[in-house]
Design a protein around this motif. Structure first.
Motif, PDB file in Angstrom:
ATOM      1  N   SER A 150       0.801  -1.214   0.000  1.00  0.00           N
ATOM      2  CA  SER A 150       0.000   0.000   0.000  1.00  0.00           C
ATOM      3  C   SER A 150       0.841   1.274   0.000  1.00  0.00           C
ATOM      4  CB  SER A 150      -0.957  -0.004   1.197  1.00  0.00           C
ATOM      5  OG  SER A 150      -0.242  -0.142   2.393  1.00  0.00           O
ATOM      6  N   PHE A 151       2.023   1.260   0.584  1.00  0.00           N
ATOM      7  CA  PHE A 151       2.885   2.434   0.575  1.00  0.00           C
ATOM      8  C   PHE A 151       4.306   2.008   0.906  1.00  0.00           C
ATOM      9  CE2 PHE A 151       1.288   1.950   4.786  1.00  0.00           C
ATOM     10  CZ  PHE A 151       2.307   2.320   5.624  1.00  0.00           C
ATOM     11  N   GLY A 152       5.255   2.837   0.572  1.00  0.00           N
ATOM     12  CA  GLY A 152       6.652   2.472   0.738  1.00  0.00           C
ATOM     13  C   GLY A 152       7.194   2.666   2.138  1.00  0.00           C
ATOM     14  N   GLN A 153       6.729   3.659   2.856  1.00  0.00           N
ATOM     15  CA  GLN A 153       7.238   3.947   4.191  1.00  0.00           C
ATOM     16  C   GLN A 153       6.410   3.227   5.230  1.00  0.00           C
ATOM     17  OE1 GLN A 153       9.879   5.486   4.954  1.00  0.00           O
ATOM     18  NE2 GLN A 153      10.370   6.871   3.304  1.00  0.00           N
ATOM     19  N   GLN A 154       7.100   2.618   6.191  1.00  0.00           N
ATOM     20  CA  GLN A 154       6.373   2.001   7.296  1.00  0.00           C
ATOM     21  C   GLN A 154       7.223   2.003   8.555  1.00  0.00           C
ATOM     22  OE1 GLN A 154       5.265  -1.988   6.497  1.00  0.00           O
ATOM     23  NE2 GLN A 154       7.319  -2.690   6.129  1.00  0.00           N
ATOM     24  N   TYR A 155       6.538   1.880   9.682  1.00  0.00           N
ATOM     25  CA  TYR A 155       7.213   1.835  10.965  1.00  0.00           C
ATOM     26  C   TYR A 155       7.610   0.403  11.304  1.00  0.00           C
ATOM     27  CZ  TYR A 155       5.903   6.576  12.438  1.00  0.00           C
ATOM     28  OH  TYR A 155       5.790   7.936  12.554  1.00  0.00           O
ATOM     29  N   VAL A 156       8.669   0.294  12.082  1.00  0.00           N
ATOM     30  CA  VAL A 156       9.074  -0.954  12.702  1.00  0.00           C
ATOM     31  C   VAL A 156       9.278  -0.631  14.184  1.00  0.00           C
ATOM     32  CG1 VAL A 156      11.537  -0.646  12.227  1.00  0.00           C
ATOM     33  CG2 VAL A 156      10.627  -2.935  12.561  1.00  0.00           C
ATOM     34  N   LEU A 157       8.861  -1.555  15.041  1.00  0.00           N
ATOM     35  CA  LEU A 157       9.005  -1.337  16.477  1.00  0.00           C
ATOM     36  C   LEU A 157      10.388  -1.814  16.910  1.00  0.00           C
ATOM     37  CD1 LEU A 157       7.378  -0.290  18.903  1.00  0.00           C
ATOM     38  CD2 LEU A 157       6.735  -2.654  19.371  1.00  0.00           C
ATOM     39  N   THR A 158      11.123  -0.946  17.578  1.00  0.00           N
ATOM     40  CA  THR A 158      12.461  -1.263  18.084  1.00  0.00           C
ATOM     41  C   THR A 158      12.439  -1.115  19.607  1.00  0.00           C
ATOM     42  OG1 THR A 158      13.315   0.996  18.035  1.00  0.00           O
ATOM     43  CG2 THR A 158      13.460  -0.269  15.977  1.00  0.00           C
ATOM     44  N   LEU A 186       9.155   3.442  17.958  1.00  0.00           N
ATOM     45  CA  LEU A 186       8.886   3.295  16.533  1.00  0.00           C
ATOM     46  C   LEU A 186       9.995   3.957  15.714  1.00  0.00           C
ATOM     47  CD1 LEU A 186       5.087   4.035  16.618  1.00  0.00           C
ATOM     48  CD2 LEU A 186       6.120   1.858  16.018  1.00  0.00           C
ATOM     49  N   ALA A 187      10.351   3.319  14.591  1.00  0.00           N
ATOM     50  CA  ALA A 187      11.387   3.857  13.721  1.00  0.00           C
ATOM     51  C   ALA A 187      11.023   3.562  12.274  1.00  0.00           C
ATOM     52  CB  ALA A 187      12.743   3.238  14.062  1.00  0.00           C
ATOM     53  N   ASP A 188      11.640   4.298  11.362  1.00  0.00           N
ATOM     54  CA  ASP A 188      11.478   4.075   9.931  1.00  0.00           C
ATOM     55  C   ASP A 188      12.105   2.722   9.592  1.00  0.00           C
ATOM     56  OD1 ASP A 188      11.633   4.072   7.132  1.00  0.00           O
ATOM     57  OD2 ASP A 188      12.215   6.170   7.009  1.00  0.00           O
ATOM     58  N   LYS A 197      15.998   6.927  12.290  1.00  0.00           N
ATOM     59  CA  LYS A 197      14.951   7.955  12.221  1.00  0.00           C
ATOM     60  C   LYS A 197      13.721   7.465  12.967  1.00  0.00           C
ATOM     61  CE  LYS A 197      16.273   9.593   7.635  1.00  0.00           C
ATOM     62  NZ  LYS A 197      15.817   9.673   6.243  1.00  0.00           N
ATOM     63  N   ASP A 198      13.200   8.303  13.849  1.00  0.00           N
ATOM     64  CA  ASP A 198      11.995   7.939  14.591  1.00  0.00           C
ATOM     65  C   ASP A 198      10.743   8.566  13.970  1.00  0.00           C
ATOM     66  OD1 ASP A 198      12.503  10.543  15.285  1.00  0.00           O
ATOM     67  OD2 ASP A 198      12.134  10.257  17.432  1.00  0.00           O
ATOM     68  N   TYR A 199      10.795   8.815  12.687  1.00  0.00           N
ATOM     69  CA  TYR A 199       9.674   9.396  11.954  1.00  0.00           C
ATOM     70  C   TYR A 199       9.664   8.849  10.534  1.00  0.00           C
ATOM     71  CZ  TYR A 199      13.427  12.334  10.156  1.00  0.00           C
ATOM     72  OH  TYR A 199      14.589  12.772   9.588  1.00  0.00           O
ATOM     73  N   LEU A 200       8.548   9.053   9.847  1.00  0.00           N
ATOM     74  CA  LEU A 200       8.421   8.684   8.439  1.00  0.00           C
ATOM     75  C   LEU A 200       8.239   9.943   7.611  1.00  0.00           C
ATOM     76  CD1 LEU A 200       5.888   5.703   8.563  1.00  0.00           C
ATOM     77  CD2 LEU A 200       8.378   5.597   8.495  1.00  0.00           C
ATOM     78  N   VAL A 201       8.748   9.932   6.390  1.00  0.00           N
ATOM     79  CA  VAL A 201       8.509  11.022   5.450  1.00  0.00           C
ATOM     80  C   VAL A 201       7.714  10.438   4.289  1.00  0.00           C
ATOM     81  CG1 VAL A 201       9.532  12.715   3.893  1.00  0.00           C
ATOM     82  CG2 VAL A 201      10.614  12.233   6.099  1.00  0.00           C
ATOM     83  N   ILE A 202       6.529  10.978   4.096  1.00  0.00           N
ATOM     84  CA  ILE A 202       5.637  10.535   3.037  1.00  0.00           C
ATOM     85  C   ILE A 202       5.690  11.575   1.932  1.00  0.00           C
ATOM     86  CG2 ILE A 202       3.256   9.954   2.462  1.00  0.00           C
ATOM     87  CD1 ILE A 202       2.927   9.531   5.592  1.00  0.00           C
ATOM     88  N   THR A 203       5.960  11.151   0.724  1.00  0.00           N
ATOM     89  CA  THR A 203       6.059  12.111  -0.372  1.00  0.00           C
ATOM     90  C   THR A 203       4.763  12.180  -1.163  1.00  0.00           C
ATOM     91  OG1 THR A 203       7.031  10.428  -1.802  1.00  0.00           O
ATOM     92  CG2 THR A 203       8.542  11.860  -0.635  1.00  0.00           C
ATOM     93  N   GLU A 204       4.356  13.387  -1.439  1.00  0.00           N
ATOM     94  CA  GLU A 204       3.195  13.709  -2.276  1.00  0.00           C
ATOM     95  C   GLU A 204       3.619  14.872  -3.151  1.00  0.00           C
ATOM     96  OE1 GLU A 204       0.062  12.660  -2.947  1.00  0.00           O
ATOM     97  OE2 GLU A 204       0.593  10.891  -1.807  1.00  0.00           O
ATOM     98  N   GLN A 243       5.372  11.519  12.961  1.00  0.00           N
ATOM     99  CA  GLN A 243       6.178  11.059  14.087  1.00  0.00           C
ATOM    100  C   GLN A 243       5.283  10.745  15.283  1.00  0.00           C
ATOM    101  OE1 GLN A 243       8.976  13.974  15.580  1.00  0.00           O
ATOM    102  NE2 GLN A 243      10.289  12.382  16.430  1.00  0.00           N
ATOM    103  N   VAL A 244       5.531   9.590  15.906  1.00  0.00           N
ATOM    104  CA  VAL A 244       4.800   9.164  17.097  1.00  0.00           C
ATOM    105  C   VAL A 244       5.740   9.282  18.287  1.00  0.00           C
ATOM    106  CG1 VAL A 244       3.622   7.241  18.224  1.00  0.00           C
ATOM    107  CG2 VAL A 244       3.393   7.556  15.753  1.00  0.00           C
ATOM    108  N   THR A 245       5.285   9.961  19.353  1.00  0.00           N
ATOM    109  CA  THR A 245       6.110  10.137  20.550  1.00  0.00           C
ATOM    110  C   THR A 245       5.298   9.800  21.795  1.00  0.00           C
ATOM    111  OG1 THR A 245       5.506  12.479  20.722  1.00  0.00           O
ATOM    112  CG2 THR A 245       7.518  11.958  19.494  1.00  0.00           C
TER     113      THR A 245
END
Length: 185
Positions: free
Chosen positions: A16-24, A28-30, A36-43, A118-120
């Motif tokens: 469905s999309f290229g960027q996703q989180y993984v739990l470490t 959460l990280a890219d 990186k603790d955030y995702l960058v979604i391009t539009e 980003q989730v904090t």
């Protein structure tokens, strides 16, 4: 069969999309760069103003049956909100079912053609028991932890449940930015 189910569940967000989180163990990280603790979604075809308006207008659609409260915002720059999720993970051991709730903040920043998600402040107490919680790291004997002290996964199913929740939230955000012509009724 169970293994096939988990493999399919894990790779579904990739379609469905290229960027996703993984739990470490640190949160959460890219998945492409765990520093990186955030995702960058391009539009690329949308300005920061357009992306902000889409997200602001559809904020409650993104939240997937949760309580949401905006705690900060600067027009066309960012939105920060606090969320409560009634069930983020379920642990079933020895006939006992523990339901972990989640409380966290999300910050969405906007630039032309990009959204930073980003989730904090992720906290996961068990329902009805504020003294105990599902923690990211810890000892097997000190409570429930997704990772042991060495960083090895100790609760695989719960790690996957948490990752799937956040990845679905990002996928929903991406769908909103792609299908912004929902006013056509």
């Amino acid at each position: 069969m169970k293994r096939l189910y988990y493999i399919l569940l894990a790779i579904t967000p990739l379609f469905s999309f290229g960027q996703q989180y993984v739990l470490t163990p640190n949160g959460l990280a890219d998945s492409m760069d765990i520093t990186k603790d955030y995702l960058v979604i391009t539009e690329e075809d949308k300005t920061a103003d357009e992306l902000y308006e889409i997200c602001r207008k559809n904020l409650y659609t993104i939240s997937q049956n949760t309580n949401i409260k905006v705690i900060g915002e600067i027009a066309n720059e960012y939105i920060r909100y606090s969320m409560e999720v009634p069930t983020i993970a379920v642990i079933k051991k020895l006939g006992v079912g523990l339901i972990a709730e989640a409380y966290f903040d999300v910050e969405i920043r906007f630039k032309d053609g990009r959204i930073r998600h980003q989730v904090t402040n992720l906290r996961m107490p068990f329902r009805g028991d504020d003294m105990n919680q599902l923690s990211l790291t810890g000892s097997k004997w000190g409570g429930w932890a997704v990772f042991d002290k060495k960083g090895n996964v100790s609760l695989k199913d719960q790690k996957l449940q948490i990752e799937n929740y956040f990845n679905q939230s990002v996928a929903d955000l991406l769908k909103l930015t792609e299908n912004d012509n929902n006013d056509d009724w």
